[in-house]
Design a protein around this motif. Structure first.
Motif, mmCIF file in Angstrom:
data_model
loop_
_atom_site.group_PDB
_atom_site.id
_atom_site.type_symbol
_atom_site.label_atom_id
_atom_site.label_comp_id
_atom_site.label_asym_id
_atom_site.label_seq_id
_atom_site.Cartn_x
_atom_site.Cartn_y
_atom_site.Cartn_z
ATOM 1 N N THR A 115 0.823 -1.212 0.000
ATOM 2 C CA THR A 115 0.000 0.000 0.000
ATOM 3 C C THR A 115 0.856 1.261 0.000
ATOM 4 O OG1 THR A 115 -0.153 -0.169 2.410
ATOM 5 C CG2 THR A 115 -1.945 -1.130 1.123
ATOM 6 N N THR A 116 2.011 1.202 0.654
ATOM 7 C CA THR A 116 2.907 2.360 0.640
ATOM 8 C C THR A 116 3.429 2.620 -0.762
ATOM 9 O OG1 THR A 116 3.571 1.927 2.929
ATOM 10 C CG2 THR A 116 5.035 3.319 1.614
ATOM 11 N N SER A 150 0.731 4.354 -2.609
ATOM 12 C CA SER A 150 0.600 5.742 -2.170
ATOM 13 C C SER A 150 1.709 6.604 -2.762
ATOM 14 C CB SER A 150 0.628 5.807 -0.645
ATOM 15 O OG SER A 150 0.525 7.133 -0.194
ATOM 16 N N ASN A 151 2.919 6.092 -2.759
ATOM 17 C CA ASN A 151 4.047 6.840 -3.317
ATOM 18 C C ASN A 151 3.903 7.068 -4.811
ATOM 19 O OD1 ASN A 151 5.245 6.945 -0.792
ATOM 20 N ND2 ASN A 151 6.546 5.149 -1.137
#
Length: 382
Positions: free
Chosen positions: A157-158, A161-162
């Protein structure tokens, strides 16, 4: 009932009249949560249908498999898809081919993942740099990259997001993708895409794409089902699109607190109708010749009969008045004729002059005076 996935026998002209009933059933691809097959509604005197409509749920399609996609080297976002939702099949790393749109579609009484264009399955061919003997079955382990993937970070998920993928109206299947794997970024359910979705590559925990534009263009669909409605309800929901809110309020003539509705991804509103209480009408004010007491305390939507008061004769019949939304009554007054007082109802003394009282009707007045030869103060009679 206007919800998506519902069929009913309650339509106008269908013979549903006061006291009669109609049936509501779910279409293939939907089901009542309590397992029932039919709900019954009753037509009330005010024109509303009442009854218990069980909560409805949308059926899930089986997840896409190799057989579903009908192509070696393909992957897809077709997991946990519900009736009438869409997904994309695309080619894995080391294969080439166009992304193809699939949908969770009703077939008979069941649902399954199928290309939106009949027969238009995804077609993935090995890149020229791949050795043909590597592609003998699907999925085939990437022998050359296998050890490297174990050491490199997968995407999560990171990573999404990035890469700027956590935007309303977008969805993706990039979470959990291994290093060197592809994933697709598409429009979320309830949004329409322009063109094809971009394919992203997971490289050591980071997501990137060579597609242009890097994000799909998604337009929210309007909700067409489950619009809040009723004799007491007004709403600003027409035109509301996916993930947006609108209000259902009490109509003029009713009091209550407005409630919010949300336009969901399947094109249907969700929310709870406000509780609306009818407003009491102002007292009906007519002439003395009318009896209006039956209208006392009436509220919006109720009616009453106005007749002639005592001392008047109705030359027709009592008339109906309705308490309308603006808090007043509407109706046509009955025709009331004043009754004539009987001649013997005035004093009969010979020393009185009652000539002025002859022929008087209800509420008219006359003056009784002393007869000729007598003195005294006149008295009014009604």
């Amino acid at each position: 009932p206007t919800g998506i996935g519902l069929s009913h026998t309650c339509a106008d002209g269908g013979g549903v009249t006061t006291g009669s009933t109609c049936n509501v059933t779910v279409d293939p691809g939907f089901e009542f949560q309590d397992g029932s097959e039919v709900a019954t509604l009753t037509c009330q005197a005010n024109g509303e249908l009442t009854g218990t409509l069980p909560p409805k749920q949308v059926s899930f399609c089986p997840n896409a498999t190799n057989d579903t996609l009908n192509s070696i080297g393909a992957d897809s976002s077709c997991q946990l898809k519900q009736t009438n939702s869409f997904c994309w099949a695309y080619c894995q790393t080391g294969f080439k081919g166009d992304a193809i749109k699939y949908g969770c579609q009703v077939q008979g009484k069941t649902v399954s993942i199928q290309p939106t264009t009949p027969g238009g399955y995804v077609a993935c061919a090995p890149n020229a740099t791949r050795r043909l003997n590597e592609v003998t079955s699907f999925p085939k382990p990437e022998k050359i990259l296998e050890e490297g993937r174990r050491l490199a970070a997968s995407c999560d998920t990171t990573s999404a997001s990035n890469a700027g993928l956590n935007i309303q109206g977008l969805t993706h299947n990039c979470d959990g993708k291994a290093d060197g794997s592809n994933c697709v970024v598409q429009c979320a359910d309830g949004y329409n895409i322009t063109g094809s979705p971009p394919i992203y590559l997971c490289t050591n925990g980071a997501l990137s794409t060579s597609s242009s534009p890097t994000l799909p263009t998604c337009k929210a669909n309007p909700c067409l089902y489950g619009m809040p409605s009723g004799l007491k309800i007004t709403t600003d929901c027409p035109g509301t699109t996916t993930d947006s809110l609108c209000n259902a309020s009490c109509a003029t003539g009713y009091n209550g607190t407005a409630s919010s509705y949300r336009c969901g991804p399947i094109g249907e509103f969700s929310g709870t109708l406000p509780t609306c209480q009818p407003v009491k009408c102002s007292p009906l004010s007519l002439g003395q010749e009318f009896t209006t007491s039956p209208c006392d305390g009436k509220v919006t939507g109720e009616s009453c009969l106005v007749d002639c008061a005592e001392g008047w004769t109705n030359s027709g019949k009592a008339q109906s008045f309705s308490c309308v939304a603006n808090g007043s009554f509407t109706g046509t007054s009955p025709t009331c004729v004043a009754r004539q007082c009987s001649p013997g109802s005035t004093p009969q003394d010979t020393n009185l002059n009652t000539t002025a009282c002859t022929g008087l009707t209800t509420l008219q007045t006359c003056s009784v005076t002393c007869a000729n030869g007598y003195n005294g103060t006149a008295t009014n009679y009604t």
